[in-house]
Design a protein around this motif. Structure first.
Motif, short mmCIF file in Angstrom:
data_model
loop_
_atom_site.label_atom_id
_atom_site.label_comp_id
_atom_site.label_asym_id
_atom_site.label_seq_id
_atom_site.Cartn_x
_atom_site.Cartn_y
_atom_site.Cartn_z
N PRO A 71 47.80 72.99 53.71
CA PRO A 71 48.71 72.23 54.58
C PRO A 71 48.54 70.70 54.44
O PRO A 71 47.42 70.19 54.40
CB PRO A 71 48.29 72.67 55.98
N LEU A 72 49.68 70.03 54.39
CA LEU A 72 49.73 68.57 54.50
C LEU A 72 50.55 68.30 55.76
O LEU A 72 51.76 68.53 55.79
CB LEU A 72 50.39 67.95 53.28
N THR A 73 49.86 67.82 56.80
CA THR A 73 50.47 67.76 58.13
C THR A 73 50.90 66.35 58.49
O THR A 73 50.21 65.38 58.19
CB THR A 73 49.44 68.25 59.17
N ALA A 74 52.03 66.28 59.21
CA ALA A 74 52.48 65.02 59.81
C ALA A 74 52.39 65.16 61.32
O ALA A 74 53.05 66.01 61.91
CB ALA A 74 53.92 64.73 59.40
N GLY A 75 51.51 64.32 61.94
CA GLY A 75 51.38 64.38 63.40
C GLY A 75 52.51 63.63 64.04
O GLY A 75 53.44 63.18 63.38
N GLY A 76 52.47 63.56 65.37
CA GLY A 76 51.51 64.01 66.27
C GLY A 76 50.34 63.05 66.43
O GLY A 76 50.01 62.25 65.57
N ASP A 77 49.76 63.11 67.67
CA ASP A 77 48.58 62.29 67.90
C ASP A 77 47.37 62.94 67.25
O ASP A 77 47.45 64.05 66.70
CB ASP A 77 48.39 62.01 69.40
N HIS A 78 46.22 62.27 67.29
CA HIS A 78 45.10 62.73 66.48
C HIS A 78 44.47 64.02 67.01
O HIS A 78 43.71 64.67 66.29
CB HIS A 78 44.05 61.61 66.33
N LEU A 79 44.80 64.40 68.22
CA LEU A 79 44.28 65.66 68.71
C LEU A 79 44.73 66.82 67.82
O LEU A 79 44.05 67.85 67.74
CB LEU A 79 44.73 65.89 70.16
N VAL A 80 45.85 66.69 67.14
CA VAL A 80 46.37 67.80 66.32
C VAL A 80 45.41 68.20 65.21
O VAL A 80 45.45 69.33 64.72
CB VAL A 80 47.77 67.54 65.73
N SER A 81 44.55 67.28 64.80
CA SER A 81 43.60 67.66 63.75
C SER A 81 42.64 68.75 64.23
O SER A 81 42.14 69.54 63.43
CB SER A 81 42.78 66.43 63.31
N TYR A 82 42.37 68.77 65.53
CA TYR A 82 41.40 69.74 66.04
C TYR A 82 41.86 71.20 65.83
O TYR A 82 41.16 71.99 65.21
CB TYR A 82 41.07 69.45 67.51
N PRO A 83 43.06 71.56 66.31
CA PRO A 83 43.46 72.96 66.08
C PRO A 83 43.64 73.29 64.59
O PRO A 83 43.44 74.44 64.20
CB PRO A 83 44.78 73.08 66.86
N ILE A 84 44.02 72.31 63.80
CA ILE A 84 44.14 72.57 62.36
C ILE A 84 42.75 72.90 61.79
O ILE A 84 42.58 73.88 61.05
CB ILE A 84 44.75 71.35 61.63
N LEU A 85 41.76 72.08 62.16
CA LEU A 85 40.40 72.35 61.69
C LEU A 85 39.91 73.71 62.19
O LEU A 85 39.24 74.45 61.46
CB LEU A 85 39.45 71.23 62.14
N LYS A 86 40.25 74.02 63.41
CA LYS A 86 39.83 75.31 63.98
C LYS A 86 40.34 76.47 63.12
O LYS A 86 39.63 77.45 62.90
CB LYS A 86 40.36 75.43 65.41
N ALA A 87 41.58 76.34 62.65
CA ALA A 87 42.14 77.39 61.80
C ALA A 87 41.54 77.37 60.40
O ALA A 87 41.17 78.41 59.84
CB ALA A 87 43.67 77.24 61.73
N LEU A 88 41.44 76.18 59.83
CA LEU A 88 41.00 76.10 58.43
C LEU A 88 39.51 76.33 58.28
O LEU A 88 39.03 76.74 57.22
CB LEU A 88 41.37 74.73 57.84
N ALA A 89 38.74 76.02 59.33
CA ALA A 89 37.28 76.07 59.23
C ALA A 89 36.71 77.26 59.99
O ALA A 89 35.55 77.25 60.40
CB ALA A 89 36.68 74.76 59.75
N ALA A 90 37.51 78.26 60.15
CA ALA A 90 37.07 79.39 60.96
C ALA A 90 35.79 80.01 60.41
O ALA A 90 34.95 80.51 61.16
CB ALA A 90 38.19 80.44 61.04
N GLU A 91 35.64 79.97 59.10
CA GLU A 91 34.52 80.70 58.49
C GLU A 91 33.32 79.84 58.10
O GLU A 91 32.23 80.35 57.89
CB GLU A 91 35.03 81.47 57.28
N ARG A 92 33.56 78.55 57.96
CA ARG A 92 32.43 77.65 57.61
C ARG A 92 32.87 76.23 57.91
O ARG A 92 34.03 75.91 57.83
CB ARG A 92 32.03 77.79 56.13
N PRO A 93 31.90 75.38 58.24
CA PRO A 93 32.28 73.99 58.54
C PRO A 93 32.76 73.28 57.28
O PRO A 93 32.30 73.56 56.17
CB PRO A 93 30.99 73.37 59.06
N LEU A 94 33.67 72.37 57.49
CA LEU A 94 34.24 71.58 56.40
C LEU A 94 33.60 70.19 56.39
O LEU A 94 33.03 69.74 57.38
CB LEU A 94 35.74 71.42 56.59
N GLY A 95 33.70 69.54 55.24
CA GLY A 95 33.47 68.10 55.18
C GLY A 95 34.77 67.39 55.51
O GLY A 95 35.84 68.00 55.51
N MET A 96 34.68 66.10 55.82
CA MET A 96 35.92 65.40 56.16
C MET A 96 35.83 63.92 55.79
O MET A 96 34.81 63.26 56.04
CB MET A 96 36.23 65.53 57.65
#
Lengths: 320, 320, 320, 320, 320, 320
Positions: free
Chosen positions: A123-148
């Motif tokens: 996904p390449l996302t267009a926000g939205g305020d910065h809170l939107v990154s949180y649910p995206i990370l929650k979905a993408l990082a469900a199995e292991r933490p990501l770097g950022m």
């Protein structure tokens, strides 16, 4: 090799001001569509600003970013990358938030991105305020933490506001680190500046090993040097990129909720993003464009130009 | 040590867009108030533009600077200074000018600042056009000439306009030198540029020993080097700082009466001001913000951000 | 009779663009202040837009309404009422909402107005989106339902949005009727227009005896005739007035979240409000001014001009 | 030596906001006027945007450029050149295009400039979209190809758009090279950036020996070094200068039809133009200012400030 | 009866600021699509302003009209008509013009509408400047002249401009009458005003039996009376409606190329259109919205609101 | 009969956006010019706002009024008057004020108009703030008091402001009556509204026999009836007309210093002016257009449209 079904409309054929504005004039697809299964990179809007602590309006971001994105052409001027010929890109529409229910909106966003993730789409996302990154990370990082790699004037590592708000646009990455979606030691924040409430965010970041680069350090060292460090911090593992438009100086991008003076120009921003080619990218976002605070659309033009830079490095990452 | 009576409202408690806008959300005090005697630094507005030779509107500056100032937080991002904990700061309201009577307005401003001076308060002023610096200097320099560090695109050393005007925003510092409020040899002007009528101002400055640094020289030498010279010029004696918003490039601060292209960005401006910590400051002003020429408020946001930089060096100067 | 402590600063003394902007240049008081107990009418801001279904920005309304309100003078041009000499009026500041927590914000607003009510102060509120009327009514109507005269393009009688939102700016009066804060048979809505989702709101209104006057009927019958009916509907009992700025045509008041074309001009609006003198008023509000959608401030100027009209009829109601 | 008939009105005598706006407050002359024969440099408007592929509005450029030009004073701040005392400069009015007939408008423009050329006047033109450079070159280069220094974000070397348009603002210099009005080997393009359709323009340029300098190269090498190369490319022979306002970053000059982020600031632009003093100039233009996309006039202010820079090097070239 | 495939997205489900903006949130269909054959009314954009004699920008009209159209809901407030349940409506995209070739663009528009006509679809068009009505009429009136109801400040019956232009936005209906696409005796023009060049247009209209109603007559007689006459003029035969946004006063609709003060308000405009229910409509257009002259989008909001009024009478006409 | 030397450039020949903007595209003449002696009506700018008590900017009025005036065509739409064929009209340039010296500026304006008067030219003035009417009246009424028809939201009959200002834009007509330039019994003021400081102005007016018509009375009686009374008040003797743009509602004319809601629309304004044909006019002005408060130029377009209405009745008065 180029997939004809995924080519944007050319400005040579249809003037760039004409036609219904999808992201970068790409086809707009939904899960049931025949072509959907071939999508490799999905451009998605999250029209949301319920996490905003100051000026609202980022809910109107995806609409205006799509509008301005029709001025994007096919080829990157310095790398020569033609992203739409490298990967199958499509506009996947908007997440549908409930503007009066923050938690429900977060849940809807998580669900949307879980589907994207399960469908193997970057996904390449267009926000939205910065809170939107949180649910995206929650979905993408469900199995292991990501770097950022995080371009922003602010750390967004605060704990809470207004007597008890845990989820707003000043807290997403604290929550993501606490919840294990981000590995603090693989997080680098670039461009920090502006007055501070206190040191709570900085101390949290330090405690979790976050690398924080102030604007003065960025300008003194230059994009190449800072990004060499950033690549080292995130290493070869999966990494997310989040780009808050307020990273860029408000003279260039006034349409945002929490502007801070003393930021970099757009060329510096472009050069920083171009240094991401060697990074293992699992997604990216461009957030905090607030059209009501710049009805000219100039901020959105900066925003989609950065999205194109992100897309060009994402397709290169994808094809490695 | 921190005086609880002088702390601004926090954006963590009351959102920054809420509440009646005093400068930086400080208490607003008047001479009769109980707390007034404890004030060390006074933030004051001079809503005046009768000295403007071209575009008016700076009379609306203090109002909009107060409005935007509620986005300022408590702590400086690089120095870590928390000015409101170091010195007792307060909003002391506006001088009341008579917009149809220039000389009367100058007199009222002088009287206002004489009281401030007599009450032992260091003034940080929000203009108004640049003529407002003249009556302030008249009050502050009644007993001996001051040194001055002057950020501006223009020298403001002209003799007169329009067939006989002695007091307008192009003449304040010529008048102040002539009247003995400024010591020309301790005055440094930084950022000069823009087309000129003639050399009258330059020659006056040279004759009185004013140090004049053109924008090209500033950009080539850099903030640190130029400010080392500036500190040398003003020496250890009492010094005033005047910051014309048109010093900054109009892309960053379009809302002003006499914009000149080719100016510095805001980060350069911030770095220049931060070099003032060792200077013996008796007051400062930020002038020429003209809201009607930038209804977005972005210029005022730049202006109050610079005021905060000035405040942070003022409290450091005060406590030395 | 005139209370000198409650007189606004005159534009003859201090230019109207000068000074810190309180509502109509009145004193700003808080519960502990000496004068607070003498306040009869309190002007209050509710900087909130979390109930907005479309364009946000009304959170910035109170700030800009205060700014423009300094252009209000002392006397009504047709009635000759000098409200500040008739009743003790003061600016009581803003409710402090939590922009990320709707229910908590409603609770804080209820608490604020319960105190106002208990202190015997009649509130004149500046919103905020239209949801703010609900907690105000909850406080004011705790003991018995009120009548209401409602100027608006919309009924705000919908049941819910976005799959389950009960409290947003399209639902306040349905909730207030359901909860017994309004007596539907004593509610009159004036100026309804714009496309509709369905008939759900209309049917709810009819079922509860609400009088609904479409814009065409208003224009055909004229203000005097319609308001005679309105006075009859609310009768002599306690009545609230709520004025949504989108009642007025967006050519006159573009800065609002849900504009509908085909509305009345401002003179019609003034004439309607002036017909309220015989009504038993317990409070009033002016809502939905959204500054980001009209940075010129013109909409806020319309808004505070209407607030002055409301104030003039409130003081007359108070003194009867 | 100074010709009193050609001096602009001084801002010391008539405020700069007063009077009918001719270019730089110069006399406006037509062929029949007595003074016309003494004109050496003519400032001319071409109010045309029929060649625009994206956003129109450049037809309004000359009007607004004249308006803002009344803020220009008499003397260059760094070179000290007083151009109006060096050469007889005049405003020669506008070419009259037919906005609905592209070819006819080109013909009218050619005819206008042939007269200028035959009258021995050096033209400094205010566009208009970039197509206007083509008919000017056609008139000025009728007898031999010219060299050209071209500041722009785009090459304007495309072949055609929209299924068969040969003349629009993306094609003028391809046409001019094909038609023999420009010598490709003596053309240098500076500041290229932005996404591309394809490589067609680049390849055409390379084939004809055009020197193309991307924005990154410009910023890395700096103005002095790049312009030394540019002077070498054009050599001592007759050279035209064309300056597209979109060369400058859109934060500084948003009012243009095809903005590209990542451009230089205005000081860089000024320093580049100042390096032209040794060039044999036969004319220059400043194009693509589109007032509807920046109603503030700030872009036009940048534009006329650059025109003044061009004028100062033109008079120096003329007098060598 | 309601065709579920043709229902717009509801603002109850997806906030109105979300999603890709098609006209009124309808499905966007192309000739090859399965649903295309069921379309009864097609909403079409013609992004064109090459016929503009003064201010350009109408090429951006369709984009912004689509953007604002997402605020339209499902039901008409006074008639109760739910157009999307009465007829199958769809967004059929934009005609693709060549902005640098007027005649070619006219040909492309004719071809587009011939296909629409042959497919049995009634077009509701969003311009574009008023010249776009000419090729539409050419396609729709190929076999017999149409009647026309024309809302406009101008007659658009001039013969030519600028020394020989036959086709621009001041001439379309003269050409259409000359070419037999309109029956002058069945044409009525309403709202004429503004200064005139001469009487050429008026005399042409009179000669061909055109009914011309000046704004003063409209305001004195009222919408109902004027429209009764209009219906009589066009009679029961096939009739086209063209609505130039400059018919409405520029306070309500400033974003247009040739504004004339002294026009009607939007409620008058709505009431006029509502009187068209008994007319035999074969198509309609709304033209001359120029977004660059009103970046707020307010003019486009007026425009799409009028398009909705037109659609509601078109579906009623269709189903009779 | 038509004097070819005084015809404006036609928009059929040169597009209206082209060319140097003189008032209504008329020739610009100065006393020494050959044609000057033939001028009958002179259009003059007074770029002045030093009398403004609130928002400045009217000094920029003449410039923008000239700019917009190029959209005026040759013929009045209802009366059919072609003013430029009836009387020799010319643009006579601007008075040159000294923005920092109010009394000197008044003197310069008096001197300018004395020359106009002595040259037998009827002036049609574009302000400037309303104070400019005072020196004009002083010049025109040197020998006997004039009658005056005054369109305005305010009486401008106050005595002084800010502790002693006798000359500002709230006092001109009190001064003019006191000084014998106006005969109060032959003065009628139309459109009064807005909040008042006190009754001082009203009582002065009543004492001197001024006829004052509030906005409500105007709207209830209508233009024809009110103007019949106005003509009766001024009688057959020499009369001046002054039109403050704030007479018109700010939705139509927002760019002004002291807007008051509840005003008439532009059609009402036009109809009022058209009723002046039988009045013996010696001059007229249109004042208080403040471009910084409406950068779109829409207010100036209203202003010049009213100036054209005034011109058409002036030429009729002249030729009687």
């Amino acid at each position: 090799m180029t997939n004809a079904d995924f080519q944007p409309v050319s400005g040579f054929d249809l003037p760039r001001y004409a036609g219904i504005p999808t992201f970068m004039r790409l086809p707009c697809l939904q899960p049931g569509d025949a072509l959907y299964k071939e999508v490799e990179i999905g451009l998605i809007g999250v029209p949301w600003d319920g996490g905003t602590s100051n000026r609202p309006g980022a809910r109107h971001g995806p609409r205006q970013l799509r509008d301005l994105s029709t001025m994007i052409r096919a080829e990157h001027p310095t790398s020569g990358v033609r992203p739409f010929e490298v990967a199958n890109c499509a506009d996947l529409g908007d997440v549908s938030p409930n503007p009066s229910d923050l938690m429900e909106s977060l849940n809807r966003t998580v669900a949307f991105y879980e589907r994207i993730r399960d469908d193997g789409i970057i996904p390449l996302t267009a926000g939205g305020d910065h809170l939107v990154s949180y649910p995206i990370l929650k979905a993408l990082a469900a199995e292991r933490p990501l770097g950022m790699i995080h371009f922003d004037a602010h750390t967004d590592l605060y704990d809470g506001y207004f007597g008890g708000t845990s989820y707003n646009h000043g807290t997403p990455f604290r929550r993501a680190i606490e919840d294990g979606y981000l590995d603090g030691s693989r997080v680098v924040q670039i461009g920090l500046r502006g007055t501070r409430y206190d040191l709570d965010d900085i101390e949290f970041g330090k405690k979790h090993g976050v690398t924080m680069i102030m604007i003065e350090e960025l300008m003194d060292r230059g994009p190449a040097d800072v990004m060499a460090q950033a690549r080292e911090v995130v290493g070869g593992k999966e990494t997310y990129v989040t780009f808050d438009i307020d990273f860029i100086d408000p003279a260039f991008a006034p349409g945002t909720g929490t502007p801070e003076i003393g930021g970099p120009d757009t060329l510096t921003a472009q050069r920083l993003v171009r240094e991401l080619t060697a990074v293992n990218l699992v997604g990216a976002d461009l957030v905090e464009v607030s059209p009501p605070f710049d009805q000219s659309g100039n901020t959105a033009w900066v925003g989609v130009s950065i999205m194109f830079e992100l897309l060009c490095v994402m397709v290169q990452s994808l094809k490695k």
